[in-house]
Enzyme design. Structure first.
Site, short mmCIF file in Angstrom:
data_model
loop_
_atom_site.label_atom_id
_atom_site.label_comp_id
_atom_site.label_asym_id
_atom_site.label_seq_id
_atom_site.Cartn_x
_atom_site.Cartn_y
_atom_site.Cartn_z
N SER A 55 0.82 -1.22 0.00
CA SER A 55 0.00 0.00 0.00
C SER A 55 0.86 1.27 0.00
O SER A 55 2.01 1.27 0.44
CB SER A 55 -0.92 0.01 1.22
N1 SAM Z 1 -0.52 -4.99 4.07
C1 SAM Z 1 0.19 -5.34 2.87
C2 SAM Z 1 1.59 -4.81 2.84
O1 SAM Z 1 2.00 -4.13 3.78
O2 SAM Z 1 2.28 -5.12 1.86
C3 SAM Z 1 -0.57 -4.95 1.63
C4 SAM Z 1 -1.75 -5.78 1.42
S1 SAM Z 1 -2.39 -5.87 -0.21
C5 SAM Z 1 -3.00 -4.26 -0.46
C6 SAM Z 1 -3.84 -6.87 0.20
C7 SAM Z 1 -3.52 -8.28 0.59
O3 SAM Z 1 -4.71 -8.87 1.10
C8 SAM Z 1 -3.06 -9.14 -0.56
O4 SAM Z 1 -1.82 -9.71 -0.28
C9 SAM Z 1 -4.15 -10.20 -0.67
O5 SAM Z 1 -3.70 -11.47 -1.09
C10 SAM Z 1 -4.67 -10.23 0.75
N2 SAM Z 1 -6.00 -10.81 0.91
C11 SAM Z 1 -7.11 -10.67 0.14
N3 SAM Z 1 -8.12 -11.39 0.64
C12 SAM Z 1 -7.66 -11.99 1.77
C13 SAM Z 1 -8.23 -12.86 2.72
N4 SAM Z 1 -9.49 -13.29 2.66
N5 SAM Z 1 -7.45 -13.28 3.75
C14 SAM Z 1 -6.17 -12.87 3.86
N6 SAM Z 1 -5.57 -12.06 2.97
C15 SAM Z 1 -6.31 -11.62 1.94
#
Ligand code: SAM
Length: 217
Positions: free
Chosen positions: A61
């Protein structure tokens, strides 16, 4: 290269300059080596004012969004925090400097494994990465003082509120597949307080209580 100058400029112009005030949050983001989490392909863009790709169609992000969401949690240092969406592990590293225990859930194995290794190598020892569907929270370690969801949900999964302590805070983007509103939700003895923070755009939260994979393409 340590990117200290770039990191300092990021904190001053993108964060402090846009109204982030919590000195603990600013201090943590001055410290965590974002370029390591962005990865070798994106290293030289790691301190840019934007989200960046990390593979698997996911993103690390924007620094401002990380700071804003973290500030909304109002962490003092002794909290247990749940993050949904480990991604690169960057947000978890920031949280690890501000709370006592951090649990971070990721649904994509390869991202979770990579993030956990980096967090261990960089000595963020109070972070535990769990591979599972985070739309149902992480009941085995509940209740939490704070829950931060770093993917966009169609609505607030009920388990998150259930897994919060009284006076706990939930920060979550909610809306359509393509744009969301960032909510701060406080659980009180009287019920739920919901505050709107800002508009935002996140990758989708996919799972049982989120989007289905077919809904997003
Ligand atoms: N917080 C992260 C960082 O610091 O790099 C960025 C996160 S990215 C914007 C969103 C993440 O949420 C992705 O890696 C995606 O695979 C994960 N995601 C989506 N649905 C999810 C779920 N049901 N459970 C866990 N992770 C999930």
């Amino acid at each position: 290269m340590s990117y200290e100058k770039e990191r300092h400029m990021m904190v001053e112009s993108q964060l402090r300059g846009r109204g982030i005030k919590d000195e603990r949050v600013l201090g943590a983001m001055e410290t965590v080596p974002r370029h390591l989490f962005a990865g070798p392909d994106m290293e030289d863009r790691a301190y840019d004012d934007c989200a960046l790709p990390i593979g698997e169609g996911q993103t690390i992000s924007q620094p401002y969004m990380v700071a804003l969401m973290t500030e909304l949690l109002e962490l003092k240092g002794d909290e247990k925090v749940l993050e949904i969406g480990t991604g690169s592990g960057y947000q978890a590293a920031v949280l690890s400097l501000l709370a006592s225990d951090v649990y971070s859930v990721e649904r994509i194995d390869s991202l979770a494994v990579k993030a956990q290794k980096l967090l261990v190598d960089q000595m963020y020892g109070n972070v535990t990465v769990v591979i599972s569907d985070g739309t149902v929270g992480l009941p085995e370690h509940a209740p939490y003082d704070g829950i931060i969801v770093t993917a966009g949900a169609p609505e607030v999964p009920s388990q998150y509120v259930e897994q919060l302590k009284i006076n706990g805070r939930l920060v979550i983007p909610v809306g359509s597949r393509y744009s969301q509103v960032l909510y701060l939700i406080r659980k009180t003895l009287q019920g739920i307080e919901r505050h709107v923070s800002t508009g935002c755009v996140f990758v989708p939260l996919i799972g049982k209580d989120g989007w289905t994979a077919t809904e997003i393409y």
